[in-house]
Motif scaffolding. Sequence first.
Motif, PDB file in Angstrom:
ATOM      1  N   VAL A   9       1.161  -1.477  -0.143  1.00  0.00           N
ATOM      2  CA  VAL A   9       0.044   0.351  -0.091  1.00  0.00           C
ATOM      3  C   VAL A   9       0.852   0.901  -0.509  1.00  0.00           C
ATOM      4  N   ALA A  10       0.565   1.986  -0.792  1.00  0.00           N
ATOM      5  CA  ALA A  10       1.432   3.594  -0.570  1.00  0.00           C
ATOM      6  C   ALA A  10       0.686   4.600  -0.052  1.00  0.00           C
ATOM      7  N   ALA A  49       1.067   6.973  -8.307  1.00  0.00           N
ATOM      8  CA  ALA A  49       1.645   6.095  -7.306  1.00  0.00           C
ATOM      9  C   ALA A  49       1.702   5.205  -8.125  1.00  0.00           C
ATOM     10  N   ARG A  50       0.441   4.234  -8.453  1.00  0.00           N
ATOM     11  CA  ARG A  50       0.120   3.146  -8.195  1.00  0.00           C
ATOM     12  C   ARG A  50       1.691   3.089  -9.996  1.00  0.00           C
ATOM     13  N   THR A  51       1.397   4.459 -10.836  1.00  0.00           N
ATOM     14  CA  THR A  51       2.599   3.882 -11.592  1.00  0.00           C
ATOM     15  C   THR A  51       4.106   3.815 -11.768  1.00  0.00           C
ATOM     16  N   GLU A  52       4.420   4.853 -10.489  1.00  0.00           N
ATOM     17  CA  GLU A  52       5.592   4.883 -10.492  1.00  0.00           C
ATOM     18  C   GLU A  52       5.450   3.498  -9.461  1.00  0.00           C
ATOM     19  N   LEU A  53       4.924   2.828  -8.550  1.00  0.00           N
ATOM     20  CA  LEU A  53       4.967   2.104  -7.321  1.00  0.00           C
ATOM     21  C   LEU A  53       4.039   0.746  -7.721  1.00  0.00           C
ATOM     22  N   GLY A  54       3.381   0.128  -9.116  1.00  0.00           N
ATOM     23  CA  GLY A  54       3.282  -0.593  -9.481  1.00  0.00           C
ATOM     24  C   GLY A  54       2.103  -1.487  -7.724  1.00  0.00           C
ATOM     25  N   VAL A  55       1.559  -0.505  -7.420  1.00  0.00           N
ATOM     26  CA  VAL A  55       0.906  -0.876  -6.750  1.00  0.00           C
ATOM     27  C   VAL A  55      -0.451  -0.287  -6.763  1.00  0.00           C
ATOM     28  N   GLU A  56      -1.455  -1.433  -5.965  1.00  0.00           N
ATOM     29  CA  GLU A  56      -2.660  -1.287  -6.723  1.00  0.00           C
ATOM     30  C   GLU A  56      -3.445  -0.059  -5.533  1.00  0.00           C
ATOM     31  N   ASN A  75      19.844  -3.709 -13.390  1.00  0.00           N
ATOM     32  CA  ASN A  75      19.272  -2.128 -14.025  1.00  0.00           C
ATOM     33  C   ASN A  75      18.365  -2.828 -15.133  1.00  0.00           C
ATOM     34  N   ASP A  76      17.438  -3.159 -14.791  1.00  0.00           N
ATOM     35  CA  ASP A  76      16.664  -2.560 -15.436  1.00  0.00           C
ATOM     36  C   ASP A  76      15.240  -3.682 -14.731  1.00  0.00           C
ATOM     37  N   LEU A  77      15.079  -2.697 -13.575  1.00  0.00           N
ATOM     38  CA  LEU A  77      14.004  -3.523 -12.961  1.00  0.00           C
ATOM     39  C   LEU A  77      13.306  -2.247 -12.846  1.00  0.00           C
ATOM     40  N   SER A  78      12.030  -2.465 -12.647  1.00  0.00           N
ATOM     41  CA  SER A  78      10.316  -1.981 -12.461  1.00  0.00           C
ATOM     42  C   SER A  78       9.266  -1.940 -11.123  1.00  0.00           C
ATOM     43  N   LEU A  79       8.869  -1.881 -10.434  1.00  0.00           N
ATOM     44  CA  LEU A  79       7.804  -2.413 -10.936  1.00  0.00           C
ATOM     45  C   LEU A  79       6.197  -2.352 -11.066  1.00  0.00           C
ATOM     46  N   VAL A  80       5.636  -3.409 -11.189  1.00  0.00           N
ATOM     47  CA  VAL A  80       4.708  -3.555 -11.759  1.00  0.00           C
ATOM     48  C   VAL A  80       3.533  -4.563 -11.138  1.00  0.00           C
TER      49      VAL A  80
END
Length: 781
Positions: free
Chosen positions: A502-503, A524-531, A585-590
């Motif tokens: 949760v953000a 926040a959803r876009t940058e942190l990949g949270v619902e 070096n190709d990490l993301s949060l999805v």
Amino acid sequence: MRGEKNLQDITTAHPDGIGGSPLRPDGTLKVRGEFAYSSDLWHEDMLWGMALRSPHAHARILSIDTTEALTQPGVYAVMTHEDIPGSKYYGLEIQDQPALAFGKVRYHGEAVAIVAADHPETARRALAKIKVEYEVLPPITTEEHCQNPETYGYVHEPHEYKGHASGNVVHSQKVVSGLGVNDDVRAMADVVVVGEYEVGMQDQAFLGPESGLAVPAEDGGIDLYIATQWLHVDRQQVAPVLGLPENKVRLTLAGVGGAFGGREDLSMQIHACLLAQRTGKPVKIVYSREESFFGHVHRHPAKMRYEHGATRDGKLVYMEARIVLDGGAYASASPAVVGNASSLSVGPYEVPNVNVLAIAYYSNNPSCGAMRGFGAVQACFGYETQLDRLAAELGMDPVELRQLNAVSQGSHLPTGQVIDAPAPVAELLQKVKDLPLPPPLDTEHHLDIRELPGALSNTSHGEGIVRGVGYAVGLKNVGFSEGFDDYSTARVRLEVIGGEPVAMVHTAMAEVGQGGVTVHGQIARTELGVERVTIHPANTEVGSAGSTSASRQTYMTGGAVKLAAEAVRNELFNLGRSRYGWTYNDLSLVGGKVVSASAGVLIPIVDLLGDQAIDLTREHHHRPTVPFDKETGQGFGHVQYTFCAHRAVVDVDVELGLVKVVELAAAQDVGKALNPLSVIGQIQGGSTQGLGLAVMEEIITKDGKVRNPSFTDYLIPTILDTPPQPVEIMELADPNAPYGLRGVGEAPTLSSTPAIVSAIRAATGLALNRVPVRPEHITGT
């Protein structure tokens, strides 16, 4: 899931992220009447505060007797300026406004005394028992009065003057470019048009009146729950009057029922806090609609003289303008309004030689300050009317004339600033021109009087009605300008709650109806990949978010949320690197997971975070700007420009002077539509406010006194007055802005007004150099 290679599903953009149109969390509540506004605030043992206001526009205060009011049962406090524990003055830019008047009152409705009582009626009766002896003075209300203080007097005597100039001038600004405007320059033009224009005093007309609740705290401070646009600057002004350090004045945003600039200045904040401080009890103040007209600033009325010269083929050679703004009794935002009016006075056009003077006066008329598009709205009516007149003189299509002279990326503005982002002015005009026109009025085969001017008043069955079409385009800056350190702060916390990541987003941004909290959730959803995203109540526990004005909040606070979320994301990645030795070096949060583009899903966020929380705060500053040179107006004064074009279609009953706006089409470049539904809503809302200025809205004053402080006499557009508004959106990214976005809310307020008036001119053939256009301006009666 760890090591999963198939990313097709998981990397799909979240539908409620950037570019989506999730619904606003407050929308349904507001439509149902269930939203809690600041006027709904309640405290068990609270008192009610009220203010005694001056019945005069200009008077000397000889005495104030509160004895009888104080003896009334149920009255807890009666305060005048003598009871103020700290500074007697406050102000948005210049501290020239008394918290309670002393010596003189300078406008109709200025607060002289305040009362706290156990019931609103008790407070009202107590106000009636306060005896104030006035010596009424001649009001200073016209440009002639203001220009000649030795003859007509000073609004602020020289020994107490705090403005940026002298006499009755608050502020002035010149802009000179090219050769300026002189006889040699004039000789280069084949055609010259000169016009004088006037814009009336418009009110923000927000539906939620000023209100708030001040609660004394155990530490001797005050907690204020308030509907405002700018929590931190409210606090900067309130604390000195209370004689308290800022950390003992804590503000929390309450439900705001619209703002449009009218809540950028203080209204009841200081009065509620003073009464709470005096009585030791919570104090609530809610303005009536009538008091609201006296309790906040309005749009500066303006008188303008414009002169344009052009070649026979339509190229602009020069422009000269004088813009006079009535700032009313106190400075408020007048210096910034002057800065915008002068620097944006030429509009979105390339003009090689320019000479402009914009000036704001003090007067004994109601105080004027921030209102949607300030300074630029007034100027836009002037230069767009001039372009129509010039097109007529040249025998050119008015849209083609505008396109011929339109700025584009790389153009120089008269301030010397180069437009370094897309500026599709010609394209926007073409888009509204190419839209299909509404069907012609057919009174022979299809008569619905609801579609006619006058509508159900049954004033016409089609006779005497003429249709007109008009165009306009405007130029507006975004964000705070002229060297202001414009920044916003955001705190983002990421943790696991109930087995989900949760953000939490915490800012001091005032949600005044613009949809900012919705956009923060999307970011926040876009940058942190949270619902799940929760929005912390806006308050002064976190750093300033600046004002919700100048079309800046998505740019500035949205930018701060983006920075904070990115920092949280990087911290989470560092946690994974230290724990698992990641070298990706190709990490993301999805989709609630840490994902490597090359290695697939690495770990769910909940497993990586565990019981830890990442809580970071970041500030977003836009590019620095500089003040305009006082004599030439040169300088990088604005951080971003935005453009909107309108086409208006009107039906005019030329015999009765009634106008129906049939359609109001708009095209606007928004850089990036973070929430397309909200963007369209902002454009339609701004256009409607411009419609109000075109044909309905004006505060009428006589000798400084307001004659129409009610929604019975001050008319605003309702749904029945609001036409279909097709909107064309362009998304040409500004490389200097977060996500490439542009501020949206103000630009449509500029061009909608002159487009409608242009259409009325096309229908009637009248000059119509003043807004709002009234029936008598059309009928000549």
